[in-house]
Design a protein around this motif. Structure first.
Motif, mmCIF file in Angstrom:
data_model
loop_
_atom_site.group_PDB
_atom_site.id
_atom_site.type_symbol
_atom_site.label_atom_id
_atom_site.label_comp_id
_atom_site.label_asym_id
_atom_site.label_seq_id
_atom_site.Cartn_x
_atom_site.Cartn_y
_atom_site.Cartn_z
ATOM 1 N N THR A 261 77.238 42.958 70.686
ATOM 2 C CA THR A 261 78.254 42.085 71.039
ATOM 3 C C THR A 261 78.069 41.349 72.297
ATOM 4 O O THR A 261 78.244 40.308 72.347
ATOM 5 C CB THR A 261 79.602 42.817 70.931
ATOM 6 N N THR A 270 80.615 35.288 68.857
ATOM 7 C CA THR A 270 81.552 36.612 68.792
ATOM 8 C C THR A 270 81.306 37.399 67.721
ATOM 9 O O THR A 270 81.314 37.279 66.537
ATOM 10 C CB THR A 270 83.040 36.138 68.720
ATOM 11 N N VAL A 272 81.923 41.642 66.657
ATOM 12 C CA VAL A 272 82.921 42.963 67.523
ATOM 13 C C VAL A 272 82.235 44.111 66.528
ATOM 14 O O VAL A 272 81.402 44.181 65.627
ATOM 15 C CB VAL A 272 84.018 42.792 66.990
#
Length: 385
Positions: A261, A270, A272
């Motif tokens: 990440t 981005t 996660v």
């Protein structure tokens, strides 16, 4: 110190990096020397070679450079490419030539339980900084035997899935759920037989996914094969896996690394992490150990103690994108790194799952339990199918 350590995250990950080649990492992070040190109080006993054989990056050449220079120690590093290679070298002419090793917890546990000669019992009075370890790493079951300690933990972490939240709102409950056609062209995994077979064996209900019969191993491979049509590529390393997702060629990484990440963040993407609620994840830890008949034990003890200081542990954990093992190191690390690891686990005296979980299969067959070599052969067949 915090700002200096945090600066390690600013090292662009255009260079390849690794954490643990047992899980198919690549070459080590390019980093800077971050620590100086006063000349050791036992400097008269130090100097000359320190022979390291272990995972690339964990020799700490950048973090410990000033310490090594100040004490006249020449770090001579060779790197293993499999979890049991140190034992092979030790038994084939290497005994008496190796000082320092970095075994993973499963391998160290197996060696101690079997009574195999490799690790020297440690004189803990020579490693006073070990008093600062998180509770899980003090007298850990995989590091101790007969009241003696054989390793000092260096870094740790887990293996979650890593995904693009713009594409997915989470991960499914089980790894076998990734066979769903909705994941076609979206998945990537690393070329890691042990981690991948373990999570899929767990997903199909193996009681102990580190100890599989031939039929259970085949069932795990069959489960992997059901997912394979959805896999874009099997990446050579965690760095490659991250790059695939950063490019947008895949949106879900199976059994990845939380630090991916941060790799993505550095590149403006981005990602996660998420863990399948039913199957969970697995945990790893690597430690410093001294070989039996080490030729330079004074250098080895001084090095381990230095690397177990809060500052050095923070620096090496940051350099390798991993969890720190020394409690006072955590505040010295970037919050964006410490936040991606479940530190509540290492605050438990028994280490929770970290303390009980075994991932690596046995080296030798045991009754109907197949050895690690069978896992590797099955994985190769999976890749070729």
């Amino acid at each position: 110190m915090r700002d200096v350590v945090k600066g390690l995250l600013d090292q662009k990950l255009n260079a390849s990096f690794s954490r643990r080649r047992f899980l198919q990492g690549s070459a080590a992070l390019t980093a800077v020397t971050v620590l100086g040190s006063p000349r050791s109080a036992s400097a008269a006993e130090l100097g000359g070679p320190l022979n390291y054989f272990g995972w690339d990056g964990e020799h700490g050449a950048n973090v410990a450079k000033t310490f090594l220079d100040d004490n006249g120690i020449q770090l001579q590093a060779s790197f293993q490419v499999s979890g049991d290679e140190a034992l092979t070298r030790f038994n084939t002419g290497g005994r008496g030539t190796i000082d320092l090793m970095t075994p993973n917890k499963d391998f160290q546990r197996a060696i101690l339980e079997s009574g195999t000669e490799l690790f020297a019992p440690l004189d803990m009075s020579r490693i006073p900084n070990a008093a600062g370890l998180f509770p899980a790493f003090k007298d850990a079951s995989w590091l101790t035997k007969g009241g003696q300690t054989y390793g000092i933990p260096l870094i740790w972490g887990d293996e979650p899935c890593v995904y693009n939240p713009d594409k997915w709102d989470g991960v499914p409950p089980k790894y076998t759920d990734f066979a769903d056609p909705k994941y076609k062209g979206e998945l990537v995994m690393t070329d890691d037989p042990f981690g991948n077979i373990w999570v899929f064996a767990k997903s199909i209900g193996a009681e102990d996914p580190s100890k599989l019969t031939a039929d259970q191993l085949q069932a795990a491979i069959d489960a992997l094969l059901s997912v394979k049509p959805n896999i874009v590529t099997i990446a050579a390393s965690f760095a490659d896996m991250a790059d695939v997702m950063v490019r947008g060629d895949a949106s879900m990484g199976l059994a990845g690394w939380a630090y991916q990440t941060q790799i993505a963040k550095e590149k403006g993407v981005t990602l996660v992490v998420g863990t399948p609620a039913v199957d969970g994840t697995y945990y790893w830890e690597d430690a410093y150990a001294i070989a039996l008949d080490a030729p330079n034990p004074d250098n080895a003890y001084a090095f381990i103690d230095f690397m177990t200081s809060a500052e050095a542990n923070a620096a090496i954990a940051t350099e390798l994108g991993s969890g720190c093992t020394v409690e006072a190191a955590m505040p010295l690390m970037p919050a964006e790194l410490t936040s991606i690891y479940p530190y509540d686990i290492v605050r438990q005296a028994d280490g929770g799952l970290l303390g009980t979980q075994v991932v690596f299969p046995p080296q030798e067959a045991d009754a109907d339990i197949v050895p690690a070599s069978a896992w590797v052969e099955a994985w190769q067949a999976f890749k070729l199918s």
